[in-house]
Design a protein around this motif. Structure first.
Motif, PDB file in Angstrom:
ATOM      1  N   MET A 169       0.840  -1.204   0.000  1.00  0.00           N
ATOM      2  CA  MET A 169       0.000   0.000   0.000  1.00  0.00           C
ATOM      3  C   MET A 169       0.871   1.249   0.000  1.00  0.00           C
ATOM      4  O   MET A 169       0.608   2.203  -0.709  1.00  0.00           O
ATOM      5  CB  MET A 169      -0.922  -0.001   1.210  1.00  0.00           C
ATOM      6  CG  MET A 169      -1.808   1.244   1.282  1.00  0.00           C
ATOM      7  SD  MET A 169      -2.939   1.206   2.682  1.00  0.00           S
ATOM      8  CE  MET A 169      -4.018  -0.119   2.195  1.00  0.00           C
ATOM      9  N   MET A 170       1.931   1.223   0.796  1.00  0.00           N
ATOM     10  CA  MET A 170       2.782   2.400   0.901  1.00  0.00           C
ATOM     11  C   MET A 170       3.391   2.753  -0.438  1.00  0.00           C
ATOM     12  O   MET A 170       3.618   3.907  -0.732  1.00  0.00           O
ATOM     13  CB  MET A 170       3.880   2.162   1.940  1.00  0.00           C
ATOM     14  CG  MET A 170       3.375   2.031   3.363  1.00  0.00           C
ATOM     15  SD  MET A 170       2.721   3.591   3.997  1.00  0.00           S
ATOM     16  CE  MET A 170       4.250   4.457   4.328  1.00  0.00           C
ATOM     17  N   ASN A 171       3.674   1.732  -1.311  1.00  0.00           N
ATOM     18  CA  ASN A 171       4.299   2.010  -2.588  1.00  0.00           C
ATOM     19  C   ASN A 171       3.406   2.840  -3.495  1.00  0.00           C
ATOM     20  O   ASN A 171       3.878   3.447  -4.449  1.00  0.00           O
ATOM     21  CB  ASN A 171       4.681   0.694  -3.278  1.00  0.00           C
ATOM     22  CG  ASN A 171       5.829  -0.001  -2.576  1.00  0.00           C
ATOM     23  OD1 ASN A 171       6.590   0.634  -1.872  1.00  0.00           O
ATOM     24  ND2 ASN A 171       5.956  -1.306  -2.767  1.00  0.00           N
ATOM     25  N   SER A 172       2.112   2.876  -3.237  1.00  0.00           N
ATOM     26  CA  SER A 172       1.212   3.667  -4.070  1.00  0.00           C
ATOM     27  C   SER A 172       1.506   5.151  -3.961  1.00  0.00           C
ATOM     28  O   SER A 172       1.138   5.925  -4.855  1.00  0.00           O
ATOM     29  CB  SER A 172      -0.244   3.394  -3.693  1.00  0.00           C
ATOM     30  OG  SER A 172      -0.516   3.866  -2.383  1.00  0.00           O
TER      31      SER A 172
ATOM     32  N   VAL B 221       5.493   8.119   4.956  1.00  0.00           N
ATOM     33  CA  VAL B 221       4.834   8.502   3.705  1.00  0.00           C
ATOM     34  C   VAL B 221       5.840   9.132   2.746  1.00  0.00           C
ATOM     35  O   VAL B 221       5.906   8.771   1.562  1.00  0.00           O
ATOM     36  CB  VAL B 221       3.677   9.484   3.981  1.00  0.00           C
ATOM     37  CG1 VAL B 221       3.119  10.039   2.665  1.00  0.00           C
ATOM     38  CG2 VAL B 221       2.573   8.798   4.771  1.00  0.00           C
ATOM     39  N   ILE B 222       6.635  10.075   3.246  1.00  0.00           N
ATOM     40  CA  ILE B 222       7.600  10.762   2.383  1.00  0.00           C
ATOM     41  C   ILE B 222       8.659   9.803   1.865  1.00  0.00           C
ATOM     42  O   ILE B 222       9.021   9.831   0.677  1.00  0.00           O
ATOM     43  CB  ILE B 222       8.247  11.945   3.135  1.00  0.00           C
ATOM     44  CG1 ILE B 222       7.190  13.002   3.473  1.00  0.00           C
ATOM     45  CG2 ILE B 222       9.365  12.561   2.301  1.00  0.00           C
ATOM     46  CD1 ILE B 222       7.701  14.132   4.354  1.00  0.00           C
ATOM     47  N   ARG B 223       9.147   8.929   2.713  1.00  0.00           N
ATOM     48  CA  ARG B 223      10.165   7.962   2.282  1.00  0.00           C
ATOM     49  C   ARG B 223       9.630   7.028   1.220  1.00  0.00           C
ATOM     50  O   ARG B 223      10.334   6.656   0.274  1.00  0.00           O
ATOM     51  CB  ARG B 223      10.666   7.173   3.486  1.00  0.00           C
ATOM     52  CG  ARG B 223      11.609   7.957   4.389  1.00  0.00           C
ATOM     53  CD  ARG B 223      11.869   7.222   5.670  1.00  0.00           C
ATOM     54  NE  ARG B 223      12.865   7.894   6.499  1.00  0.00           N
ATOM     55  CZ  ARG B 223      13.002   7.713   7.802  1.00  0.00           C
ATOM     56  NH1 ARG B 223      12.174   6.870   8.438  1.00  0.00           N
ATOM     57  NH2 ARG B 223      13.924   8.363   8.480  1.00  0.00           N
ATOM     58  N   ALA B 224       8.379   6.612   1.364  1.00  0.00           N
ATOM     59  CA  ALA B 224       7.779   5.725   0.366  1.00  0.00           C
ATOM     60  C   ALA B 224       7.574   6.437  -0.962  1.00  0.00           C
ATOM     61  O   ALA B 224       7.749   5.856  -2.032  1.00  0.00           O
ATOM     62  CB  ALA B 224       6.445   5.188   0.886  1.00  0.00           C
TER      63      ALA B 224
END
Length: 265
Positions: A1-4, A58-61
């Motif tokens: 999900m985070m990769n989105s 979130v920013i790192r992803a």
């Protein structure tokens, strides 16, 4: 999900980060939270720390190569990076710690997109760097500043670097101020977003260069994109040599406030 998150534009990343941090702040509200002493009467809570971790995720992803400066965690990546995010995970910590819901979550890409989330109203004020909007209940409305309320938020928190020439508290005693405006003190930079949204006529605070501050960068970006007048307390542009901040809904309000910035002595 985070990769989105990688498919989001910068405004989308700012919004996602601010909303994720706001979710943490809202969830932890009312709990007995550990306080982390930062000196000079300042402190953070476990909510500040957890919200920042979530925003960083979130920013790192989304932007793994970007640098981040966080209020609680400090610098991540090169301080002179071309792209740097400024994160204040809970602006209004003292309000929050005593059960006051006047707080903000600030996420800004330096010189770019930014978002300010109100964890309790559900509003997210944001900009892509060109225009400014508020997102609420799944719909977006363009921000339109107005001085109609005549309400001016004044930050009374120390330190007072411009004293004795300028002290925000002196502004409240000026006859010409109280004849034209009504002071408010909310003690959070959410008040900046309120100027952009027409909920406040202006915001005034002392300080140095606030343009790169994790506390102020997102609100300044939103206000500028909305068309507000943004200067220092001396009327000069904010920047490396800047002094504090005056954000006004329009040029007329700004012009009325500037003479009141002068020393009363």
């Amino acid at each position: 999900m985070m990769n989105s998150y990688a498919s989001f534009d910068d405004a989308g990343v700012a919004i996602a980060g601010a909303r994720a941090g706001a979710d943490v702040v809202r969830t932890m509200y009312g709990q007995r939270l550990t306080r982390i002493d930062k000196g000079a009467g300042d402190f953070a809570t476990a909510a500040d720390v957890e919200a920042e971790k979530t925003i960083l995720g979130v920013i790192r992803a989304a932007r793994p190569d970007d640098a981040v400066l966080g209020e609680e965690g400090g610098q991540h990546g090169a301080a002179d990076a071309v792209r740097q995010w400024l994160v204040d995970p809970l602006c209004g910590t003292l309000n929050y710690a005593v059960g006051n819901m006047l707080v903000a979550v600030n996420v800004a890409l330096r010189n770019g997109a930014a978002a300010v989330a109100d964890p309790f109203s559900g509003e997210v004020f944001f900009t892509d760097g060109e225009t400014a909007w508020v997102r609420h209940d799944g719909s977006d409305a363009q921000l339109v500043p107005t001085s109609a309320t005549r309400l001016v938020d004044v930050n009374l928190d120390p330190p007072f670097p411009s004293a004795p020439g300028f002290r925000a508290v002196d502004l409240l005693a000026r006859t010409e101020f109280v004849e034209r405006f009504r002071p408010r003190v909310v003690s959070t930079t959410l008040a900046l977003a309120w100027v952009a949204a027409g909920k406040r006529a202006a915001y005034v605070t002392d300080g140095g260069d606030l343009s790169g501050s994790v506390h102020f960068a997102a609100g300044i970006a939103v206000c500028r994109a909305a068309g507000c007048v943004v200067t220092g307390i001396d009327g000069a542009p904010i920047g490396p040599d800047g002094r504090g901040l005056v954000v006004a809904a329009d040029a007329e309000t700004h012009a009325l406030l500037m003479p009141m910035m002068r020393s009363r002595s």
